[in-house]
Design an enzyme around this catalytic site. Structure first.
Site, short mmCIF file in Angstrom:
data_model
loop_
_atom_site.label_atom_id
_atom_site.label_comp_id
_atom_site.label_asym_id
_atom_site.label_seq_id
_atom_site.Cartn_x
_atom_site.Cartn_y
_atom_site.Cartn_z
CD1 TRP A 106 5.42 -1.85 -2.96
CD2 TRP A 106 5.69 -2.54 -0.85
NE1 TRP A 106 6.46 -1.14 -2.41
CE2 TRP A 106 6.65 -1.54 -1.12
CE3 TRP A 106 5.67 -3.12 0.42
CZ2 TRP A 106 7.58 -1.11 -0.19
CZ3 TRP A 106 6.60 -2.69 1.36
CH2 TRP A 106 7.54 -1.70 1.06
CG ASP A 176 -1.26 -1.21 -1.87
OD1 ASP A 176 -1.41 0.02 -1.70
OD2 ASP A 176 -0.23 -1.83 -1.52
CE LYS A 200 4.49 4.70 -1.31
NZ LYS A 200 5.95 4.80 -1.24
#
Length: 365
Positions: A106, A176, A200
């Site tokens: 990511w 992030d 999540k």
């Protein structure tokens, strides 16, 4: 009809487990939300009924995370992946640099998007080690001319997590936190911006949370599309266009559930307990199981491991599936096994996996 309490052992990496109590409350309110005669999905996002839902979710997030007053809380769409573009679009000029710390897939994608708008530079990377660890703070070299520093706090694919964050001084630090937000206490004031996809730890997919310091917000580039400006959403309380109303409602209910559990201190202790059950099964297996991440970088959220024998690994995953364990296959890019033990995954689910792992080893040695 009520939701059965017989639940799968859900280790999906995202969308992931939601608290049963939240699902049951959503079920009860689905057709008639608080006497409106409508589902929350049918409410106008301009109505007083939804405005209350929206503002309560923001207030709960502020309280749980102890967010200072000089930060805005935004509910956006597009996932963390859109943030990879929005961040440089807003805060990186064509002639500027931005420092990126690469710890997985990511952060690689975030780096790639930044190159479309300015010059991203690597402050540190653990790629040469197949992302088995988080770089040591002493190895991070931040370009002093950077517009900002970007990192990914938890790496779902490789199972690594930051334990301490770099001090970037006057350079804004952007994180992030999609896969570990609100899993433990964090000093928000150490960051200029935190962002996270909800799917999540915070709720269902469709909502992206952005926590952004007002001075960073005020420094943003202006010559960009309206919907991609953070200021557009800040000035309109995230209601410039139709938001994901049901997702925000669910996010608020998950935050309320976290409050009812005892807040972040309890959540953090529980997450440590859950991860320990599974890591103990790995560490006490004499090499039958082995982890991907180095011990000092292990994630509490995503526990990545292999079975020493490839055929036994296939058997392990097949038998685990038969036993009711869902989502244990590792990411397609690295293989192996992965147990994602996010906030809503019960302690009992992690204990059951640990016991299954021990028994599988005993039966197959």
């Amino acid at each position: 009809m009520t939701i059965t309490t017989k639940r799968a052992y859900n280790f999906n990496a995202g969308p992931s487990a939601l608290p049963l109590e939240v699902l049951q409350k959503a079920q009860a309110e689905l057709v008639d939300f608080k006497g409106t005669g409508m589902s929350v999905m049918e409410l106008s996002h301009r109505s007083a009924a939804f405005e209350e839902v929206h503002n309560e979710a923001i207030a709960r997030l502020r309280k749980l995370y102890e967010i200072p007053e000089n930060y805005e809380v935004l509910f956006l769409q597009g996932g963390a992946s859109l943030q990879f573009s929005m961040i440089p679009m807003n805060f990186l000029k064509e002639d500027q640099k931005a420092s990126y710390i690469q710890t997985g897939a990511w952060s690689e994608k975030a780096f790639k998007e930044a190159s479309l708008f300015g010059t991203p530079v690597l402050a540190a990377s653990s790629k040469e080690n197949n992302y088995k660890n988080i770089p040591a703070l002493s190895d991070i070299q931040i370009d002093k001319e950077s517009a900002y520093v970007h990192l990914t706090s938890n790496n779902t694919i490789f199972g690594t997590q930051w334990k301490a964050f770099p001090n970037t001084g006057d350079i804004p630090l952007i994180a992030d936190m999609s896969s570990d937000i609100l899993s433990k206490k964090v000093d928000v004031s150490n960051f200029a911006m935190i962002y996270a996809g909800a799917q999540k730890n915070l709720g269902p997919s469709g909502v992206t949370v952005v926590i952004i310091r007002k001075d960073l917000l005020e420094s943003a580039n202006s010559n960009i599309p309206t919907m991609l400006k953070y200021s557009t959403h800040s000035k309109n309380n995230s209601l410039y266009n139709t938001p994901p109303t049901f997702g925000i409602y669910m996010l608020g209910e998950v935050l309320k559930w976290m409050e009812d559990q005892g807040g972040l201190e309890v959540i953090e202790q529980r997450n440590e307990e859950k991860a320990k059950y599974i890591y103990d099964a790995i560490d006490n297996s004499n090499g039958f199981y082995f982890g991907h991440a180095t011990e000092e970088s292990r994630s509490l959220m995503n526990i990545t491991f292999r079975v020493a024998d490839e055929e036994l690994e296939k058997k392990f995953l097949a038998e685990a599936k038969e036993a009711g364990f869902v989502g244990l296959n590792g990411h397609r890019s690295v293989g192996g096994c992965r147990a994602s033990a996010y906030n809503a995954v019960p302690v009992e689910t992690c204990l059951a996996l640990s016991e299954f792992m021990v028994k599988f080893q005993q039966d197959n040695q």
